[in-house]
Design a protein around this motif. Structure first.
Motif, PDB file in Angstrom:
ATOM      1  N   THR A 132       0.839  -1.201   0.000  1.00 22.40           N
ATOM      2  CA  THR A 132       0.000   0.000   0.000  1.00 22.40           C
ATOM      3  C   THR A 132       0.874   1.251   0.000  1.00 22.40           C
ATOM      4  O   THR A 132       0.426   2.333   0.386  1.00 22.40           O
ATOM      5  N   GLU A 133       2.101   1.110  -0.436  1.00 19.75           N
ATOM      6  CA  GLU A 133       3.066   2.206  -0.338  1.00 19.75           C
ATOM      7  C   GLU A 133       3.434   2.839  -1.669  1.00 19.75           C
ATOM      8  O   GLU A 133       4.085   3.884  -1.695  1.00 19.75           O
ATOM      9  N   ASN A 134       3.046   2.223  -2.782  1.00 22.27           N
ATOM     10  CA  ASN A 134       3.479   2.706  -4.092  1.00 22.27           C
ATOM     11  C   ASN A 134       2.317   3.343  -4.849  1.00 22.27           C
ATOM     12  O   ASN A 134       1.250   2.745  -4.990  1.00 22.27           O
ATOM     13  N   VAL A 135       2.520   4.552  -5.336  1.00 24.42           N
ATOM     14  CA  VAL A 135       1.465   5.321  -5.985  1.00 24.42           C
ATOM     15  C   VAL A 135       1.336   4.940  -7.457  1.00 24.42           C
ATOM     16  O   VAL A 135       2.334   4.744  -8.153  1.00 24.42           O
ATOM     17  N   LEU A 136       0.083   4.848  -7.918  1.00 25.06           N
ATOM     18  CA  LEU A 136      -0.214   4.621  -9.332  1.00 25.06           C
ATOM     19  C   LEU A 136      -1.224   5.658  -9.783  1.00 25.06           C
ATOM     20  O   LEU A 136      -2.293   5.794  -9.198  1.00 25.06           O
ATOM     21  N   THR A 137      -0.906   6.401 -10.842  1.00 24.86           N
ATOM     22  CA  THR A 137      -1.844   7.370 -11.387  1.00 24.86           C
ATOM     23  C   THR A 137      -2.721   6.705 -12.440  1.00 24.86           C
ATOM     24  O   THR A 137      -2.271   5.819 -13.177  1.00 24.86           O
ATOM     25  N   LEU A 138      -3.969   7.157 -12.535  1.00 17.21           N
ATOM     26  CA  LEU A 138      -4.893   6.634 -13.540  1.00 17.21           C
ATOM     27  C   LEU A 138      -5.137   7.634 -14.659  1.00 17.21           C
ATOM     28  O   LEU A 138      -5.870   7.333 -15.601  1.00 17.21           O
ATOM     29  N   GLY A 139      -4.510   8.806 -14.577  1.00 16.74           N
ATOM     30  CA  GLY A 139      -4.693   9.808 -15.619  1.00 16.74           C
ATOM     31  C   GLY A 139      -6.065  10.451 -15.541  1.00 16.74           C
ATOM     32  O   GLY A 139      -6.771  10.360 -14.538  1.00 16.74           O
ATOM     33  N   ALA A 140      -6.456  11.101 -16.631  1.00 13.98           N
ATOM     34  CA  ALA A 140      -7.713  11.858 -16.686  1.00 13.98           C
ATOM     35  C   ALA A 140      -8.917  10.918 -16.703  1.00 13.98           C
ATOM     36  O   ALA A 140      -8.783   9.705 -16.497  1.00 13.98           O
ATOM     37  N   PHE A 141     -10.107  11.487 -16.965  1.00 17.02           N
ATOM     38  CA  PHE A 141     -11.328  10.697 -16.864  1.00 17.02           C
ATOM     39  C   PHE A 141     -11.228   9.360 -17.597  1.00 17.02           C
ATOM     40  O   PHE A 141     -10.792   9.287 -18.750  1.00 17.02           O
ATOM     41  N   GLY A 142     -11.683   8.323 -16.917  1.00 16.08           N
ATOM     42  CA  GLY A 142     -11.795   6.997 -17.530  1.00 16.08           C
ATOM     43  C   GLY A 142     -10.603   6.093 -17.340  1.00 16.08           C
ATOM     44  O   GLY A 142     -10.736   4.867 -17.410  1.00 16.08           O
ATOM     45  N   GLY A 143      -9.410   6.663 -17.142  1.00 12.58           N
ATOM     46  CA  GLY A 143      -8.230   5.837 -16.953  1.00 12.58           C
ATOM     47  C   GLY A 143      -8.429   4.881 -15.791  1.00 12.58           C
ATOM     48  O   GLY A 143      -8.970   5.277 -14.756  1.00 12.58           O
ATOM     49  N   TYR A 144      -7.981   3.620 -15.942  1.00 14.04           N
ATOM     50  CA  TYR A 144      -8.345   2.626 -14.930  1.00 14.04           C
ATOM     51  C   TYR A 144      -7.251   1.598 -14.655  1.00 14.04           C
ATOM     52  O   TYR A 144      -6.289   1.451 -15.417  1.00 14.04           O
ATOM     53  N   VAL A 145      -7.463   0.886 -13.552  1.00 14.48           N
ATOM     54  CA  VAL A 145      -6.670  -0.282 -13.206  1.00 14.48           C
ATOM     55  C   VAL A 145      -7.634  -1.358 -12.729  1.00 14.48           C
ATOM     56  O   VAL A 145      -8.640  -1.056 -12.074  1.00 14.48           O
ATOM     57  N   VAL A 146      -7.349  -2.612 -13.091  1.00 14.70           N
ATOM     58  CA  VAL A 146      -8.146  -3.751 -12.643  1.00 14.70           C
ATOM     59  C   VAL A 146      -7.232  -4.666 -11.839  1.00 14.70           C
ATOM     60  O   VAL A 146      -6.177  -5.078 -12.330  1.00 14.70           O
ATOM     61  N   PHE A 147      -7.630  -4.970 -10.615  1.00 12.16           N
ATOM     62  CA  PHE A 147      -6.819  -5.842  -9.773  1.00 12.16           C
ATOM     63  C   PHE A 147      -7.690  -6.858  -9.061  1.00 12.16           C
ATOM     64  O   PHE A 147      -8.929  -6.768  -9.071  1.00 12.16           O
ATOM     65  N   GLY A 148      -7.038  -7.845  -8.453  1.00  8.67           N
ATOM     66  CA  GLY A 148      -7.787  -8.888  -7.779  1.00  8.67           C
ATOM     67  C   GLY A 148      -7.160  -9.308  -6.466  1.00  8.67           C
ATOM     68  O   GLY A 148      -5.964  -9.096  -6.225  1.00  8.67           O
ATOM     69  N   PHE A 149      -7.979  -9.906  -5.621  1.00 13.09           N
ATOM     70  CA  PHE A 149      -7.528 -10.536  -4.390  1.00 13.09           C
ATOM     71  C   PHE A 149      -7.423 -12.041  -4.637  1.00 13.09           C
ATOM     72  O   PHE A 149      -8.035 -12.563  -5.573  1.00 13.09           O
ATOM     73  N   ASP A 150      -6.684 -12.753  -3.785  1.00 14.98           N
ATOM     74  CA  ASP A 150      -6.572 -14.199  -3.960  1.00 14.98           C
ATOM     75  C   ASP A 150      -7.669 -14.953  -3.217  1.00 14.98           C
ATOM     76  O   ASP A 150      -7.599 -16.166  -3.034  1.00 14.98           O
ATOM     77  N   HIS A 151      -8.719 -14.217  -2.823  1.00 22.58           N
ATOM     78  CA  HIS A 151      -9.863 -14.817  -2.142  1.00 22.58           C
ATOM     79  C   HIS A 151     -11.030 -13.837  -2.282  1.00 22.58           C
ATOM     80  O   HIS A 151     -10.854 -12.689  -2.691  1.00 22.58           O
ATOM     81  N   GLY A 152     -12.233 -14.286  -1.972  1.00 22.21           N
ATOM     82  CA  GLY A 152     -13.385 -13.414  -2.051  1.00 22.21           C
ATOM     83  C   GLY A 152     -13.405 -12.399  -0.926  1.00 22.21           C
ATOM     84  O   GLY A 152     -13.072 -12.716   0.218  1.00 22.21           O
ATOM     85  N   VAL A 153     -13.782 -11.171  -1.236  1.00 19.24           N
ATOM     86  CA  VAL A 153     -13.861 -10.108  -0.234  1.00 19.24           C
ATOM     87  C   VAL A 153     -15.245  -9.472  -0.285  1.00 19.24           C
ATOM     88  O   VAL A 153     -15.915  -9.482  -1.319  1.00 19.24           O
ATOM     89  N   SER A 154     -15.677  -8.924   0.840  1.00 20.91           N
ATOM     90  CA  SER A 154     -16.969  -8.246   0.888  1.00 20.91           C
ATOM     91  C   SER A 154     -16.839  -6.793   1.344  1.00 20.91           C
ATOM     92  O   SER A 154     -17.659  -5.950   0.995  1.00 20.91           O
ATOM     93  N   LYS A 155     -15.793  -6.497   2.113  1.00 23.29           N
ATOM     94  CA  LYS A 155     -15.484  -5.132   2.512  1.00 23.29           C
ATOM     95  C   LYS A 155     -13.993  -4.902   2.321  1.00 23.29           C
ATOM     96  O   LYS A 155     -13.187  -5.724   2.733  1.00 23.29           O
TER      97      LYS A 155
END
Length: 269
Positions: A59-82
């Motif tokens: 949780t220490e490294n910054v990632l920019t998504l740019g202007a509107f719409g720019g995105y990142v898709v990531f996953g957990f190795d298990h199901g999460v609800s919160k």
């Protein structure tokens, strides 16, 4: 017999705990896709493919998504609800990102099933099915855009960041398009101090009292809705998508409004 069974179960439980074979992580386990919109930090150390992968397990490294719409898709190795999403927001300058979630319905470990939006407090005020297209200027120059609302403009360069703003590592070389919900603009000039106030809840990189206390914005999949705005019931999700939710040029001092994140965490672990 029950005594021996109890001893055996206790020994087995201790053995499992001490073997280190439980590899479940409370942090991001995989970054599947990173497609930023043009922006002042794109093609820098916080806006390239390597930067996206640094979200894994941290949780220490910054990632920019740019202007509107720019995105990142990531996953957990298990199901999460919160879960919580870390960012670099400050009280006077939120850069709200819309959050979407998806289950692994087909069980293939890929984010290719239906997506649902976490409905924040601005859901009813957002422009739905907003589409924007950015055009590659071919160098360090303003990036022009047009949208499906009849508007046009630029992601403007500034003197503080002089690299190319159009992402150089994506396959769409001439233009790139994004579709999503556009949140209301909130940038204001307050006696020469530019501020972008946060919304009440439901967005990443968004200053709230929750963020001020914990350092992240929290999300509950109970707030998920489908494309028609209907609430959906999800037991857990495996995948998360975050994209920049405002189309705001900003100004020469602060640059465009662009969501940044620093990672995510399962809040139930």
């Amino acid at each position: 017999m029950k005594k021996w069974l109890f001893i055996l179960l206790a020994f087995t439980a201790c053995k499992k705990e001490n073997t280190g074979t439980n590899t479940t992580s409370k942090y991001i386990s995989t970054v599947f896709e990173y497609k930023p919109a043009p922006g002042q930090f794109v093609n820098t150390s916080i806006g390239d493919s390597a930067a996206a992968q640094k979200l894994v397990g941290s949780t220490e490294n910054v990632l920019t998504l740019g202007a509107f719409g720019g995105y990142v898709v990531f996953g957990f190795d298990h199901g999460v609800s919160k879960f919580g999403i870390y960012s670099n927001t400050i009280e006077s300058l939120s850069e709200p990102g819309i959050v979407m979630v998806s289950q692994d319905v087909n069980g293939n470990g890929l984010p290719d099933d239906a997506w649902y939006t976490i409905a924040g407090d601005q859901y009813t005020n957002a422009v739905k099915n907003y589409k924007i297209t950015y055009y590659n200027p071919g160098g360090y120059a303003d990036v022009k855009w047009k949208d499906n609302q009849g508007d046009s403009g630029t992601v403007s360069i500034n003197v503080y960041h002089t690299q190319v703003y159009y992402p150089s590592f994506i396959s769409a070389r001439d233009s790139m398009s994004f579709t999503g919900m556009k949140l209301p603009a909130t940038l204001k000039d307050s006696a020469g101090l530019y501020i972008n106030t946060g919304f009440a809840y439901g967005y990443a990189d968004n200053w709230t009292s929750d963020y001020g206390t914990s350092g992240y914005n929290s999300f509950d999949i109970a707030d998920a809705v489908d494309d028609n705005g209907n609430k959906v019931t999800l037991s857990s999700v495996s995948f998360v998508k975050v994209y920049t939710g405002q189309n705001s040029k900003g100004n020469a001092t602060i640059g465009e409004i662009s969501t940044e994140i620093r990672g995510a965490i399962d809040l139930k672990m």
